[in-house]
Design a protein around this motif. Sequence first.
Motif, mmCIF file in Angstrom:
data_model
loop_
_atom_site.group_PDB
_atom_site.id
_atom_site.type_symbol
_atom_site.label_atom_id
_atom_site.label_comp_id
_atom_site.label_asym_id
_atom_site.label_seq_id
_atom_site.Cartn_x
_atom_site.Cartn_y
_atom_site.Cartn_z
ATOM 1 N N ARG A 176 0.824 -1.202 0.000
ATOM 2 C CA ARG A 176 0.000 0.000 0.000
ATOM 3 C C ARG A 176 0.863 1.259 0.000
ATOM 4 O O ARG A 176 0.497 2.273 -0.602
ATOM 5 N N ILE A 177 1.996 1.183 0.672
ATOM 6 C CA ILE A 177 2.931 2.317 0.682
ATOM 7 C C ILE A 177 3.494 2.555 -0.713
ATOM 8 O O ILE A 177 3.551 3.696 -1.195
ATOM 9 N N ASP A 178 3.906 1.476 -1.382
ATOM 10 C CA ASP A 178 4.450 1.603 -2.740
ATOM 11 C C ASP A 178 3.392 2.159 -3.700
ATOM 12 O O ASP A 178 3.708 2.949 -4.597
ATOM 13 N N LYS A 179 2.133 1.749 -3.492
ATOM 14 C CA LYS A 179 1.043 2.268 -4.325
ATOM 15 C C LYS A 179 0.874 3.769 -4.098
ATOM 16 O O LYS A 179 0.662 4.536 -5.049
ATOM 17 N N MET A 204 1.513 9.485 -5.718
ATOM 18 C CA MET A 204 2.066 10.804 -5.399
ATOM 19 C C MET A 204 3.262 11.164 -6.274
ATOM 20 O O MET A 204 3.839 12.236 -6.138
ATOM 21 N N LYS A 205 3.650 10.227 -7.161
ATOM 22 C CA LYS A 205 4.801 10.414 -8.055
ATOM 23 C C LYS A 205 6.077 10.700 -7.258
ATOM 24 O O LYS A 205 6.874 11.580 -7.600
ATOM 25 N N PRO A 210 -5.955 1.697 3.973
ATOM 26 C CA PRO A 210 -5.781 0.843 5.156
ATOM 27 C C PRO A 210 -5.733 -0.626 4.740
ATOM 28 O O PRO A 210 -6.009 -0.968 3.582
ATOM 29 N N PHE A 211 -5.371 -1.508 5.682
ATOM 30 C CA PHE A 211 -5.418 -2.939 5.394
ATOM 31 C C PHE A 211 -6.277 -3.649 6.433
ATOM 32 O O PHE A 211 -6.588 -3.096 7.492
ATOM 33 N N ASP A 212 -6.709 -4.849 6.088
ATOM 34 C CA ASP A 212 -7.551 -5.651 6.976
ATOM 35 C C ASP A 212 -6.680 -6.503 7.887
ATOM 36 O O ASP A 212 -5.781 -7.205 7.415
ATOM 37 N N LEU A 213 -6.966 -6.458 9.179
ATOM 38 C CA LEU A 213 -6.297 -7.313 10.160
ATOM 39 C C LEU A 213 -7.284 -8.379 10.602
ATOM 40 O O LEU A 213 -8.472 -8.098 10.799
#
Length: 292
Positions: A204-207, A212-213, A266-269
């Motif tokens: 998700r960070i890389d996305k 944001m370029k 966000p991600f699912d835990l």
Amino acid sequence: MDIRSLQLFLHLATTLHFGKTAEAMHVSTSTLTRTMQRLEEAVGSQIFTRDNRSVALTESGKRLRSFAQQTLENWTQLKADLSCNSGELDGELKIFCSVTAAYSHLPAILDKFRLLHPNVELKLITGDAAMGMQLVDEEKIDIAIAAHPDQISNRLKFVEIAKVPLSIITPVISCQVQQQIMQDNIDWNAVPFILPEHGPARKRIDKWFKQMKIKPSIYATVAGHEAIVSMVALGLGVGIAPAVVVDNSPVRDRVLTFENSNKIDPFDLGLCCQRKRFDEPAIAAFFSMTKH
């Protein structure tokens, strides 16, 4: 031929690697080898072909695999039936989670479970949350608290317990990183980042970087998210970590959350176990705690 031998055989029939199975099943390679030799003697046929580079099932081994799978399913069902008849659960559960999850999400589940099922022995193992799914899949643990990956093996069962946002955090102390962030027009390409090595959070960070370029200057990548907060608190860079990790960190007052954090997905835990074991009484009871 006993249940443990069949369990070892089935694991080896999946990995086709004596070393990996020995490690996962907590036996020595020599013990595993002797167990397979005894199985071959019992069935009267060779079940594996093996050379210096590979291991493979013979036709007899494939037939034994079907027999072993059915036998273990029957054994599991028998134990479940007997456990239900006795009215009390017992046995052991190995649970894996991150250090943060051990005091942010696990206690609420454990408190209820212990109250209802005091005879079940619980063993807690902590580590990098990104490893949880793999450890369950390899049968090294029974249940993991882990993030849902983009793709999940059909061998695994996942039940969501929380949505976890990601936070961009910056140091409070006066340092070069703080000066970069205080600029009116931040040059994100020049900011040193501290990131997780892998896992759903990193994806998700890389996305977000791509959206944001930003071509990030990565100061460090770490296994586990807790260290990210500590490194940011020391002024070594800007970090991106799950908000729950930041909120529960002992150095929480030494970092600030950047306002753009809500732009990262966000991600699912959730709880994860092997799908074939989901109906086992102790595991099913543990998962049921998330419904209360």
